[in-house]
Design a protein around this motif. Structure first.
Motif, PDB file in Angstrom:
ATOM      1  N   THR A 344       0.811  -1.224   0.000  1.00 34.22           N
ATOM      2  CA  THR A 344       0.000   0.000   0.000  1.00 34.22           C
ATOM      3  C   THR A 344       0.843   1.273   0.000  1.00 34.22           C
ATOM      4  N   LYS A 345       2.117   1.138   0.360  1.00 29.25           N
ATOM      5  CA  LYS A 345       3.001   2.303   0.387  1.00 29.25           C
ATOM      6  C   LYS A 345       4.412   1.848   0.030  1.00 29.25           C
ATOM      7  N   PRO A 346       5.073   2.521  -0.932  1.00 29.04           N
ATOM      8  CA  PRO A 346       6.429   2.101  -1.300  1.00 29.04           C
ATOM      9  C   PRO A 346       7.364   2.071  -0.091  1.00 29.04           C
ATOM     10  N   ALA A 347       8.182   1.006  -0.039  1.00 27.70           N
ATOM     11  CA  ALA A 347       9.044   0.761   1.122  1.00 27.70           C
ATOM     12  C   ALA A 347      10.496   1.085   0.821  1.00 27.70           C
ATOM     13  N   ALA A 348      11.244   1.351   1.882  1.00 20.13           N
ATOM     14  CA  ALA A 348      12.694   1.533   1.758  1.00 20.13           C
ATOM     15  C   ALA A 348      13.357   0.193   1.465  1.00 20.13           C
ATOM     16  N   LEU A 349      14.513   0.240   0.812  1.00 17.33           N
ATOM     17  CA  LEU A 349      15.327  -0.961   0.617  1.00 17.33           C
ATOM     18  C   LEU A 349      16.112  -1.230   1.889  1.00 17.33           C
ATOM     19  N   PHE A 350      15.964  -2.431   2.407  1.00 14.41           N
ATOM     20  CA  PHE A 350      16.671  -2.903   3.602  1.00 14.41           C
ATOM     21  C   PHE A 350      17.568  -4.042   3.125  1.00 14.41           C
ATOM     22  N   GLN A 351      18.815  -3.696   2.783  1.00 12.52           N
ATOM     23  CA  GLN A 351      19.747  -4.703   2.255  1.00 12.52           C
ATOM     24  C   GLN A 351      20.432  -5.393   3.422  1.00 12.52           C
ATOM     25  N   TYR A 352      20.326  -6.720   3.456  1.00 17.34           N
ATOM     26  CA  TYR A 352      20.751  -7.472   4.633  1.00 17.34           C
ATOM     27  C   TYR A 352      21.946  -8.362   4.318  1.00 17.34           C
ATOM     28  N   GLY A 353      22.869  -8.455   5.306  1.00 15.29           N
ATOM     29  CA  GLY A 353      24.038  -9.315   5.186  1.00 15.29           C
ATOM     30  C   GLY A 353      24.000 -10.437   6.207  1.00 15.29           C
ATOM     31  N   HIS A 354      24.167 -11.666   5.737  1.00 15.83           N
ATOM     32  CA  HIS A 354      24.048 -12.835   6.614  1.00 15.83           C
ATOM     33  C   HIS A 354      25.317 -13.073   7.430  1.00 15.83           C
ATOM     34  N   GLY A 355      25.238 -14.046   8.333  1.00 18.08           N
ATOM     35  CA  GLY A 355      26.320 -14.342   9.260  1.00 18.08           C
ATOM     36  C   GLY A 355      27.352 -15.305   8.713  1.00 18.08           C
ATOM     37  N   LEU A 356      28.247 -15.739   9.604  1.00 18.30           N
ATOM     38  CA  LEU A 356      29.422 -16.530   9.239  1.00 18.30           C
ATOM     39  C   LEU A 356      29.040 -17.828   8.544  1.00 18.30           C
ATOM     40  N   GLY A 358      27.026 -18.525   6.342  1.00 16.04           N
ATOM     41  CA  GLY A 358      25.593 -18.705   6.172  1.00 16.04           C
ATOM     42  C   GLY A 358      25.187 -18.411   4.740  1.00 16.04           C
ATOM     43  N   SER A 359      23.949 -17.926   4.579  1.00 20.20           N
ATOM     44  CA  SER A 359      23.441 -17.623   3.246  1.00 20.20           C
ATOM     45  C   SER A 359      22.334 -16.588   3.356  1.00 20.20           C
ATOM     46  N   GLN A 360      21.860 -16.166   2.192  1.00 19.39           N
ATOM     47  CA  GLN A 360      20.788 -15.174   2.140  1.00 19.39           C
ATOM     48  C   GLN A 360      19.483 -15.703   2.711  1.00 19.39           C
ATOM     49  N   SER A 361      19.396 -17.014   2.927  1.00 19.76           N
ATOM     50  CA  SER A 361      18.184 -17.584   3.520  1.00 19.76           C
ATOM     51  C   SER A 361      17.962 -17.090   4.945  1.00 19.76           C
ATOM     52  N   GLU A 362      18.966 -16.422   5.524  1.00 21.76           N
ATOM     53  CA  GLU A 362      18.783 -15.813   6.844  1.00 21.76           C
ATOM     54  C   GLU A 362      17.654 -14.785   6.821  1.00 21.76           C
ATOM     55  N   SER A 388      30.519 -17.976   2.672  1.00 26.72           N
ATOM     56  CA  SER A 388      29.136 -18.436   2.681  1.00 26.72           C
ATOM     57  C   SER A 388      29.102 -19.937   2.930  1.00 26.72           C
ATOM     58  N   SER A 389      27.895 -20.474   3.087  1.00 27.69           N
ATOM     59  CA  SER A 389      27.771 -21.908   3.336  1.00 27.69           C
ATOM     60  C   SER A 389      28.349 -22.730   2.194  1.00 27.69           C
ATOM     61  N   ALA A 390      28.238 -22.235   0.971  1.00 31.33           N
ATOM     62  CA  ALA A 390      28.773 -22.966  -0.171  1.00 31.33           C
ATOM     63  C   ALA A 390      30.298 -23.039  -0.147  1.00 31.33           C
ATOM     64  N   ARG A 449      15.238   5.617  -0.726  1.00 29.49           N
ATOM     65  CA  ARG A 449      15.566   5.251   0.657  1.00 29.49           C
ATOM     66  C   ARG A 449      16.251   3.887   0.653  1.00 29.49           C
ATOM     67  N   ARG A 450      17.527   3.884   1.026  1.00 30.94           N
ATOM     68  CA  ARG A 450      18.350   2.675   0.917  1.00 30.94           C
ATOM     69  C   ARG A 450      19.201   2.529   2.183  1.00 30.94           C
ATOM     70  N   TYR A 451      19.090   1.370   2.838  1.00 26.71           N
ATOM     71  CA  TYR A 451      19.798   1.154   4.100  1.00 26.71           C
ATOM     72  C   TYR A 451      20.417  -0.250   4.114  1.00 26.71           C
ATOM     73  N   TYR A 452      21.425  -0.384   4.945  1.00 27.61           N
ATOM     74  CA  TYR A 452      22.065  -1.693   5.115  1.00 27.61           C
ATOM     75  C   TYR A 452      21.947  -2.128   6.575  1.00 27.61           C
ATOM     76  N   ASP A 453      21.733  -3.431   6.758  1.00 32.29           N
ATOM     77  CA  ASP A 453      21.802  -4.027   8.095  1.00 32.29           C
ATOM     78  C   ASP A 453      22.406  -5.413   7.949  1.00 32.29           C
ATOM     79  N   GLY A 454      23.270  -5.767   8.871  1.00 35.72           N
ATOM     80  CA  GLY A 454      23.850  -7.102   8.882  1.00 35.72           C
ATOM     81  C   GLY A 454      24.258  -7.464  10.286  1.00 35.72           C
ATOM     82  N   ASN A 455      24.242  -8.754  10.567  1.00 33.48           N
ATOM     83  CA  ASN A 455      24.602  -9.219  11.902  1.00 33.48           C
ATOM     84  C   ASN A 455      25.711 -10.247  11.829  1.00 33.48           C
ATOM     85  N   SER A 456      26.540 -10.255  12.893  1.00 33.89           N
ATOM     86  CA  SER A 456      27.662 -11.189  12.978  1.00 33.89           C
ATOM     87  C   SER A 456      28.609 -10.931  11.805  1.00 33.89           C
ATOM     88  N   ASN A 457      28.874 -11.933  10.975  1.00 37.68           N
ATOM     89  CA  ASN A 457      29.749 -11.669   9.829  1.00 37.68           C
ATOM     90  C   ASN A 457      29.096 -10.718   8.837  1.00 37.68           C
TER      91      ASN A 457
END
Length: 675
Positions: A344-356, A358-362, A388-390, A449-457
């Motif tokens: 219903t309302k355009p959202a900001a991009l929340f680009q996420y980084g996975h952990g040690l 791991g993979s984008q499935s986080e 990554s896991s691979a 609107r573009r932001y980054y968030d990541g946890n651990s690695n």
């Protein structure tokens, strides 16, 4: 042989021309020759520096292991021989050239400065709880910027990660990044053994010969000239020559050497992309994967490739000029999640980084999807290839069989940074207009609107991506740290990889040295090489960045020491009520007494009531690990949401003070369990 008359005349003319040379030019040429001898004669004669005769390679990092090379910005190049390197149980050495060390023009600016003293007492030595001690006039350890004469803050410890072994490296850690292309002087005095009444150490025979200018076959004249510069710099800083037990110097790598490859790849890759971002194809669409997410889209995007192949174990292809070479286009997986709120309302991009590993499935974890719904963030992610896991099989095999091949990690991480940059362009470009992202005639994505968030690695590597990104200038680095060689022995996560290395290199000093050696190569794609450029984007060709660093006391996976090092190096501030670890005295942060800031960056710690972390380089107990707690703490989430919404970093712990445990307290036994 007889010469013809013209030849004799030519020789006479040549001699006459030589006598007419400007004497100043001749002297300059001789000085260049002498300096070249000073910088290159040592390592060529002996693969081990006699300053620390007990352990080859030490002290390290060390200009003893460099040669003069005017083609590099520092005018030097690392020149380690295999015989200088730790030897495994089979008698084999790591190849420093294959590792990539010998093509770099200096050492890591985050390196531990390592030496060895048998049965060393740490009395009077600065610890990480009292860093300011390192700047006292009588401090036993001294770290000095050679050009400016400034004393540099640091702390020191003995390696005890293998407690039953008495062979312990003495490690001096910089409090913050030492800077690029800096000549650093390290010195020690008044160090003593632990035994009662023991006299101070006298220093090795080689060092005593240099200090006292006495006769010795262990040092030559060129090294005496070099060390006289070191002694002069120390005396100017108030450190008397005759009190020294050990001193040496090293040069940190230049921006070109540390960051050059990733910067070239970023600019080259973005320049090759079509105007609407990379081409893509959708491979999977899941409708309503959860109560908070309207649609999950998975696909393949085509990005510029600089590796020998996109598969694990690959290396960058490097030109004769030392830069990565474009190899064509390759497809990499991506994931995009659209929350219900974005329909219903355009959202900001929340680009996420996975952990040690791991993979984008986080991105599938429920708390991430819930944040997307609550704050209207379209979430997107790719894999951190290289870690990554691979990559687990290839990295495990490398650790067990061939550490000379360590470059597969930083090389692939450089490609991962390209992939992240392309993901930003994809989601804010052509993909946002794909029918799958259109609802009621409008896109689910607000490209402004573009932001980054990541946890651990994801927080660790996120610092690199944020520093490099041309498009994202605001981010949250959750439970991150730097440098890796500070983190590994304090982390339960690295134990399996450490065990593989320890099986071949059982000497604990060798294990510490190995981590320090690979750190310089790792810097090309790890936060140790970028944290000093994170706030000021000038050097890396980006806008200035703003960021939050969140960490938790009692974290058994990423030490809070690394989080503070990263934030300190990047110039972050800290609220005055930030919770300390037991007797810790905060150092190097502007302490804020307001309820928030609208400019600059901040580091925020959280206390969950876990047992204090050990002061030594071993991890806290995994049974009370707080690593997963921070990202799930409502105060941390609220602080991030406000930061992304209007740029204000609010003190969300103000009412409780010191970010003490929330009520009812979060159950530590539940924190380490992801969905």
């Amino acid at each position: 042989q007889h010469q013809t008359q013209p030849a004799k005349q030519a020789n006479r003319n040549s001699r006459m021309n030589l006598t007419r040379m400007n004497m100043r030019t001749l002297i300059q040429c001789l000085l260049v020759l002498v300096l070249s001898i000073v910088w290159c004669s040592n390592a060529a004669n002996d693969p081990c520096d006699p300053l620390v005769p007990d352990v080859c390679l030490l002290p390290y990092p060390n200009n003893y292991y460099t040669v003069s090379d005017p083609s590099y910005p520092t005018q030097l190049r690392i020149n380690l021989s295999p015989e200088s390197m730790p030897r495994d149980i089979f008698g084999g050495y790591i190849n420093p050239t294959h590792l990539g060390l010998n093509e770099m023009d200096g050492f890591s600016g985050t390196s531990a400065m390592i030496s060895y003293w048998e049965d060393l007492s740490l009395e009077g030595v600065p610890s990480h709880t009292n860093i300011v001690r390192s700047l006292d006039a009588d401090c036993p350890t001294v770290v000095l910027d050679y050009e400016t004469g400034e004393r540099l803050a640091h702390w020191a410890e003995l390696d005890v990660h293998k407690p039953r072994d008495s062979r312990r490296a003495f490690m001096i850690w910089p409090a913050a990044h030492l800077g690029n292309n800096r000549r650093i002087v390290v010195a020690m005095r008044n160090l003593r053994p632990t035994s009662s009444g023991a006299l101070p150490y006298s220093g090795s025979a080689a060092f005593v010969a240099l200090r006292d200018n006495s006769t010795s076959t262990l040092v030559d004249q060129s090294r005496r000239v070099h060390f006289n510069e070191i002694f002069t710099a120390l005396e100017a800083a108030g450190v008397a020559r005759d009190t020294l037990q050990l001193a040496w110097d090293f040069t940190t790598g230049s921006v070109e050497s540390i960051n050059g490859r990733a910067l070239f790849m970023r600019d080259d890759a973005l320049g090759r992309l079509p105007s609407g971002g990379p081409s893509y194809r959708i491979t999977s669409v899941t409708e309503n994967p959860s109560s908070t997410t309207r649609r999950r889209i998975q696909g393949l995007m085509s990005v510029p490739l600089y590796l020998t192949s996109p598969n694990p174990g690959s290396h960058l292809v490097i030109s004769d000029q030392g830069l990565p070479v474009f190899q064509g286009w390759s497809e990499f997986n991506f994931t995009v999640q659209i929350p219900n709120s974005a329909t219903t309302k355009p959202a900001a991009l929340f680009q996420y980084g996975h952990g040690l590993f791991g993979s984008q499935s986080e991105l599938h974890e429920s708390y991430i999807q819930q944040m997307g719904e609550d704050y209207n963030w379209v979430q997107a992610g790719v894999d951190w290839i290289g870690m990554s896991s691979a990559d687990v099989p290839a990295v495990s095999a490398m650790c067990l069989t061939n550490l000379s091949n360590f470059g597969i990690i930083p090389d692939r991480l450089c490609q991962a940074m390209v992939n992240q940059a392309c993901l930003t362009r994809l989601v804010t470009g052509n993909l946002r207009n794909d029918p799958l992202l259109m609802f009621n005639g409008q896109s689910a994505v607000d490209p402004a609107r573009r932001y980054y968030d990541g946890n651990s690695n994801g927080g660790i590597l996120g610092a690199v991506f944020l520093a490099l990104s041309k498009d994202i200038h605001t981010g949250v680095l959750g439970v991150p740290g730097a440098p890796y060689n500070l983190l590994v022995f304090r982390s339960v996560d690295f134990k399996s990889y450490y065990d593989l290395i320890a099986a071949r290199f059982p000497n604990p000093i060798d294990q510490v040295n190995l981590m320090n050696l690979v750190q310089t190569v790792w810097e090309r794609a790890s936060p140790g090489g970028y944290c000093n450029h994170l706030s000021d984007g000038t050097t890396l060709g980006t806008e200035n960045k703003r960021f939050l660093v969140h960490y938790g006391l009692g974290d058994a996976q990423v030490s809070w020491l690394g989080a503070q090092f990263l934030a300190r190096s990047a110039g972050a501030a800290m609220f005055a009520n930030n919770p300390p670890e037991v007797n810790e005295s905060f150092y190097g942060f502007e302490m804020l007494h307001s309820d928030g800031i609208s400019s600059g960056s901040l580091i925020q710690g959280y206390n969950f009531g876990a047992e204090p972390a050990p002061e030594d380089n071993v991890p806290p107990s995994a049974s009370t690990d707080t690593h997963e707690c921070v990202r799930r703490d409502p105060r941390a989430e609220a602080q991030m949401a406000r930061f992304f919404a209007d740029g204000y970093i609010h003190d969300t712990c103000g009412d409780l003070g010191n970010c003490q445990p929330i009520q009812p307290p979060m159950k530590l036994s539940h924190c380490p369990l992801p969905d």
